[in-house]
Write a protein that holds these residues in place. Structure first.
Motif, short mmCIF file in Angstrom:
data_model
loop_
_atom_site.label_atom_id
_atom_site.label_comp_id
_atom_site.label_asym_id
_atom_site.label_seq_id
_atom_site.Cartn_x
_atom_site.Cartn_y
_atom_site.Cartn_z
N ASP A 278 0.84 -1.20 0.00
CA ASP A 278 0.00 0.00 0.00
C ASP A 278 0.87 1.24 0.00
OD1 ASP A 278 -1.97 1.90 0.23
OD2 ASP A 278 -2.53 1.38 2.30
N LYS A 285 1.55 7.91 0.28
CA LYS A 285 1.98 7.99 1.68
C LYS A 285 3.36 8.64 1.73
CE LYS A 285 -0.29 3.78 3.38
NZ LYS A 285 -1.19 4.40 4.37
N ASN A 328 -1.55 -1.45 -4.38
CA ASN A 328 -2.01 -0.06 -4.50
C ASN A 328 -0.85 0.84 -4.89
OD1 ASN A 328 -3.71 2.17 -4.36
ND2 ASN A 328 -3.52 2.39 -2.13
N ASP A 355 -5.77 6.32 -0.77
CA ASP A 355 -5.14 5.57 0.31
C ASP A 355 -6.18 4.87 1.19
OD1 ASP A 355 -3.11 4.56 1.83
OD2 ASP A 355 -2.67 6.42 2.91
N ALA A 356 -7.44 5.21 1.04
CA ALA A 356 -8.49 4.48 1.76
C ALA A 356 -8.99 3.38 0.83
CB ALA A 356 -9.61 5.41 2.18
N GLU A 357 -8.04 2.49 0.44
CA GLU A 357 -8.31 1.49 -0.60
C GLU A 357 -8.86 0.19 -0.03
OE1 GLU A 357 -5.51 1.85 0.87
OE2 GLU A 357 -4.96 -0.21 1.35
ZN ZN Z 1 -4.14 2.92 2.28
#
Ligand code: ZN
Ligand code: BES
Ligand code: ZN
Length: 507
Positions: A278, A285, A328, A355-357
């Motif tokens: 991620d 990030k 991701n 990022d809210a995957e």
């Molecule tokens: Zn994430």
């Protein structure tokens, strides 16, 4: 090679191993039982150490002695178990870590121990044996694939028990604990794997090998299927497709069935987040700590590990693990903040952060499990939110759900297994935070109550299926030694789930 767990019926004084382990509760001045017998055989050396204040029996404290004649083994380790009234079954498991760490340091191969804590905290010998074997297996774990020089491995862990009358239940307990530990270590290896080694197809390949080493009878009850981009497209899984788009490694949907129950019996569905790495995607990030995001597939590994454990233990029940596996990544192909995607269930989601995957791939996997298996109960596990790490730290996982009965069964399983879970509320008011202006839902709910709004999002896909969500972001990986684990992956929530599945009975 996994550690061998063995039972020896006999006298610990006469058993020959590289080290024998006895124990002491804090505050005991004159040890009794096996510890007392060892003490007497070595001229009261343990009593003297207590009297002189060298050893108190505090939790995790150890006293290493060279006993000489009177004891067949060259080393005696006295292990402190802490205050008797504070003792719990899971502390039997946790007590294995200082023992095996020391045995490793001394380069020992065979460790023999009396059964700790049987009779304390309502623990029967079979249960004590199960926790002891689990502790030995988990404490002996190390991911050394990339180490040129491998550390010493303790090859045998023996429990020495005097009474032949309880041999059956102790042997059974040791065997069950060892099987559970093996499955957890299997999952931990997946979580430890570097992200470039284990991409979605790699996780799928590992899942395919899930029955390996289990024996024919167990393996025959398992069926692992892997679906690729074609099926994921055909089933309209817009969440999995969107998250996977930025990577050149296409997504997979892993489905692992274990039929341990009646044919035609209801399923328990275990859905696990399988983000093999991620980066955050376009909502990238920061670099610091990003390497840790290889463990964003810990929920998926845990669910597959739970299936492996259920099969190894012959748990009666039909269990299916569903793991959406994606990477991701940011790229010219990646999905963007602002995109609106249509999920398998038909709901539309406005993406505010790529990022809210996790919730996007889980929404589809939950919908798939619900539609395809009509499960009596569904549990998902995911390293879903940093907010959960803030709220509960690395001690306790977050738990949310839509069914009081299922939640209380999970709480019981948590207490019995010692794997901590704590319920957070999914009150109606929180749903306001994930309503979208442009679509049905948005994938982030703002700065407040981040763990809960992620849970609310998933609840929309569980619908009327009894469902529990476990946020394992804090507990799936620990930076420091804690609760009987060396730093690294813990294999959470396999202990909790196996307890839950054992309690649930035939499906
Ligand atoms: Zn994430
Ligand atoms: N995988 C992360 C959550 C996470 C964070 C796990 C830290 C373990 C340790 C997840 O995909 C994520 O990035 N969540 C975001 C959600 C936010 C954008 C609403 C988070 O928690 O910051
Ligand atoms: Zn994630």
């Amino acid at each position: 090679m996994n550690m061998k767990i063995e039972l020896v019926i006999g006298d610990i004084l006469r058993h020959k191993a590289d080290m024998v382990v006895v124990n002491l509760f804090e505050g005991v001045k004159r040890p009794g039982g096996a510890t007392g017998a060892v003490d007497a055989a070595i001229g009261g050396a343990i009593t003297a150490a207590i009297r002189d204040g060298d050893f108190h029996g505090k939790w995790g404290e150890t006293l290493l002695l060279r006993p000489g004649k009177g004891v067949a083994s060259p080393r005696v380790l006295v292990l402190g178990l802490g205050k008797k009234e504070k003792f719990t079954p899971d502390l039997v498991r946790q007590s294995a870590l200082p023992v095996l760490r020391l045995a490793g340091k001394l380069k020992l191969k065979t460790v023999a121990s009396i059964l700790h804590g049987a009779g304390a905290g309502g623990l029967d010998p079979g249960g004590a044996a199960r926790f002891a074997a689990l502790g030995a297996m988990l404490s002996g774990y190390e991911y050394d694939r990339y180490k040129s020089e491998k550390a010493n491995r303790v090859e045998r862990f023996r429990v020495v028990e005097r009474s032949p009358a309880i041999a059956g239940e102790v042997r059974r307990g040791l065997s069950d604990g060892a099987k559970l530990g093996e499955a957890i270590n299997w999952a931990r290896d997946l979580v430890s794997s570097p992200p470039g080694d284990l991409r979605p197809a790699g996780l799928a390949r590992a899942a395919k090998a899930l029955p390996k080493g289990l024996g024919d009878a167990a393996a025959k009850k398992i069926r692992v299927r892997v679906f690729g981009k074609k099926e994921i497209e055909a089933w309209g899984m817009g969440g999995i497709l969107a998250v996977g788009k930025g990577s050149d490694a296409p997504p997979r949907l892993i489905v692992a069935e274990y039929r341990g129950g009646r044919p035609g019996g209801r399923w328990t569905a275990l859905v696990g987040k399988g983000v093999t790495f991620d980066t955050g995607g376009i909502s990238l990030k920061k670099w610091e700590g990003m390497e840790k995001m290889k463990y964003d597939m810990a929920g998926g590994a845990g669910m597959l590990g739970a299936v492996r454990a259920a099969a190894a233990l012959g748990i009666p029940g039909n269990v299916v693990a569903v793991v959406p596996a994606v990477e991701n990544m940011p790229s010219g192909m990646a999905y963007r903040p602002g995109d609106v995607i249509r999920m398998m269930s038909g709901k539309t989601v406005e993406v505010l952060s790529t990022d809210a995957e996790g919730r996007l791939i889980l929404g589809d996997a939950i919908a798939y499990a619900k539609k395809r298996y009509r499960p009596a109960a569904m549990i998902d596990a995911a390293t879903l939110t940093g907010a959960c790490v803030v709220a509960l730290g690395s001690v306790t996982m977050g738990m949310m759900g839509n069914d009081g009965k299922l939640l209380s069964r999970m709480k019981e399983a948590s207490a019995a297994s010692g794997e901590r879970a704590w319920e957070l509320p999914l009150h109606e008011e929180y749903f306001e935070q994930i309503k979208s202006e442009i679509g049905d839902l948005k994938n982030i709910g703002g700065p407040e109550a981040g763990t809960i709004t992620a849970g609310c999002f998933l609840k929309e896909f569980a619908g009327d299926t009894p469902w529990v969500h476990l946020d394992i972001a804090g507990v799936a990986w620990r930076e420091k030694e804690r609760m009987g684990y060396a730093p690294g992956p813990t294999g959470a929530p396999v202990r909790l789930l196996v307890e839950f599945l054992s309690q649930a009975g035939g499906g």
